[in-house]
Design an enzyme around this catalytic site. Structure first.
Site, PDB file in Angstrom:
ATOM      1  NE  ARG A 165      -2.994  -7.205  -4.377  1.00  0.00           N
ATOM      2  CZ  ARG A 165      -3.787  -7.280  -3.334  1.00  0.00           C
ATOM      3  NH1 ARG A 165      -3.305  -7.535  -2.156  1.00  0.00           N
ATOM      4  NH2 ARG A 165      -5.076  -7.105  -3.484  1.00  0.00           N
TER       5      ARG A 165
ATOM      6  CB  SER B  44      -4.478  -6.516   4.732  1.00  0.00           C
ATOM      7  OG  SER B  44      -4.180  -5.239   4.233  1.00  0.00           O
TER       8      SER B  44
ATOM      9  CG  HIS C 157      -1.922  -1.013   1.362  1.00  0.00           C
ATOM     10  ND1 HIS C 157      -2.077  -1.801   2.474  1.00  0.00           N
ATOM     11  CD2 HIS C 157      -2.883  -1.419   0.490  1.00  0.00           C
ATOM     12  CE1 HIS C 157      -3.094  -2.633   2.301  1.00  0.00           C
ATOM     13  NE2 HIS C 157      -3.589  -2.435   1.097  1.00  0.00           N
TER      14      HIS C 157
ATOM     15  CE  LYS D 157     -13.248  -6.999   3.575  1.00  0.00           C
ATOM     16  NZ  LYS D 157     -12.718  -6.230   2.439  1.00  0.00           N
TER      17      LYS D 157
HETATM   18  P1  ADP Z   1      -9.743  -3.655  -0.533  1.00  0.00           P
HETATM   19  O1  ADP Z   1     -10.578  -4.031   0.648  1.00  0.00           O
HETATM   20  O2  ADP Z   1     -10.291  -2.559  -1.390  1.00  0.00           O
HETATM   21  O3  ADP Z   1      -9.199  -4.816  -1.335  1.00  0.00           O
HETATM   22  P2  ADP Z   1      -7.056  -3.278   0.404  1.00  0.00           P
HETATM   23  O4  ADP Z   1      -6.677  -2.461   1.583  1.00  0.00           O
HETATM   24  O5  ADP Z   1      -6.793  -4.738   0.483  1.00  0.00           O
HETATM   25  O6  ADP Z   1      -8.546  -2.941   0.172  1.00  0.00           O
HETATM   26  O7  ADP Z   1      -6.354  -2.713  -0.891  1.00  0.00           O
HETATM   27  C1  ADP Z   1      -6.515  -1.391  -1.328  1.00  0.00           C
HETATM   28  C2  ADP Z   1      -5.898  -1.254  -2.696  1.00  0.00           C
HETATM   29  O8  ADP Z   1      -4.506  -1.518  -2.615  1.00  0.00           O
HETATM   30  C3  ADP Z   1      -6.429  -2.208  -3.751  1.00  0.00           C
HETATM   31  O9  ADP Z   1      -6.468  -1.518  -4.982  1.00  0.00           O
HETATM   32  C4  ADP Z   1      -5.402  -3.299  -3.796  1.00  0.00           C
HETATM   33  O10 ADP Z   1      -5.359  -3.929  -5.058  1.00  0.00           O
HETATM   34  C5  ADP Z   1      -4.147  -2.502  -3.558  1.00  0.00           C
HETATM   35  N1  ADP Z   1      -3.061  -3.308  -2.983  1.00  0.00           N
HETATM   36  C6  ADP Z   1      -3.111  -4.088  -1.898  1.00  0.00           C
HETATM   37  N2  ADP Z   1      -1.922  -4.696  -1.677  1.00  0.00           N
HETATM   38  C7  ADP Z   1      -1.093  -4.266  -2.660  1.00  0.00           C
HETATM   39  C8  ADP Z   1       0.269  -4.537  -3.023  1.00  0.00           C
HETATM   40  N3  ADP Z   1       1.001  -5.402  -2.344  1.00  0.00           N
HETATM   41  N4  ADP Z   1       0.787  -3.918  -4.100  1.00  0.00           N
HETATM   42  C9  ADP Z   1       0.007  -3.055  -4.802  1.00  0.00           C
HETATM   43  N5  ADP Z   1      -1.276  -2.770  -4.550  1.00  0.00           N
HETATM   44  C10 ADP Z   1      -1.828  -3.360  -3.489  1.00  0.00           C
END
Ligand code: ADP
Length: 174
Positions: free
Chosen positions: A102, A140, A29, A53
């Site tokens: 990803r 996460s 992130h 959630k």
């Molecule tokens: P969501 O609940 O929307 O999936 P996340 O917090 O998991 O929320 O992710 C937010 C954004 O960050 C999404 O667009 C996700 O694809 C991106 N993201 C999460 N992990 C990574 C990573 N390791 N590299 C690049 N983008 C990421």
């Protein structure tokens, strides 16, 4: 005498949002945040308050952690929101939505949701940033899975939040 006015005026300001759960924030992130902050005048990290959630950290805890992690990037702001992303974007005047990709599995879902969002809010555009190769496996969920067993998460999240994550699983790494 020639004068140049280049101060950003509110109307021309490009405001972007990077929405997500960030439960918790990872290096993946943070990489997207750093890169996206260079593409817009202001980048709002929108922490989704999704009551349906169950989350490890409360929204307030997530906002505080992200603020701490991004305090050195001046055009980044952190806020929480609930409801539809398009409604929140309209409310704060953001026209750019930033998402990280990803793998192909992210793409299918993201494409569909972006097309639906576009129907609701035609002025918006989504920018997809591909993840850095070194973080392409990172989510996460992976962090939580490792932490719940007391595994090493130092390559996944900044050191300031490592103990906060273990604490949630009653793991003492002293
Ligand atoms: P969501 O609940 O929307 O999936 P996340 O917090 O998991 O929320 O992710 C937010 C954004 O960050 C999404 O667009 C996700 O694809 C991106 N993201 C999460 N992990 C990574 C990573 N390791 N590299 C690049 N983008 C990421």
């Amino acid at each position: 005498m020639r004068m140049f006015f280049c101060a950003g005026n509110e109307e021309n300001m490009k405001k972007a949002i990077y929405p997500g759960s960030f439960d918790p924030i990872t290096f993946g992130h943070l990489d997207i945040i750093t890169r996206a902050s260079k593409l817009a005048d202001e980048l709002v990290i929108g922490v989704l308050n999704n009551s349906a959630k169950s989350s490890l950290f409360s929204v307030d805890e997530r906002v505080t952690m992200i603020e701490e992690m991004t305090k050195d990037i001046p055009n980044v702001k952190v806020a929480s929101f609930d409801g539809l992303l398009v409604d929140y974007m309209r409310e704060i005047g953001a026209t750019i939505n930033v998402r990280g990709l990803r793998a192909v599995t992210d793409f299918e879902y993201e494409l569909q949701i972006d097309q639906a969002n576009h129907v609701q809010y035609p002025e918006m555009e989504t920018i997809f940033l591909t993840s850095a190769v070194k973080y392409s496996y990172l989510s996460s969920t992976v962090v939580k899975e490792f932490a719940s067993y007391g595994g090493d998460i130092s390559k996944f999240v900044p050191k300031q939040i490592i103990d906060k994550i273990y604490e949630k699983y009653n793991i003492n790494k002293e």
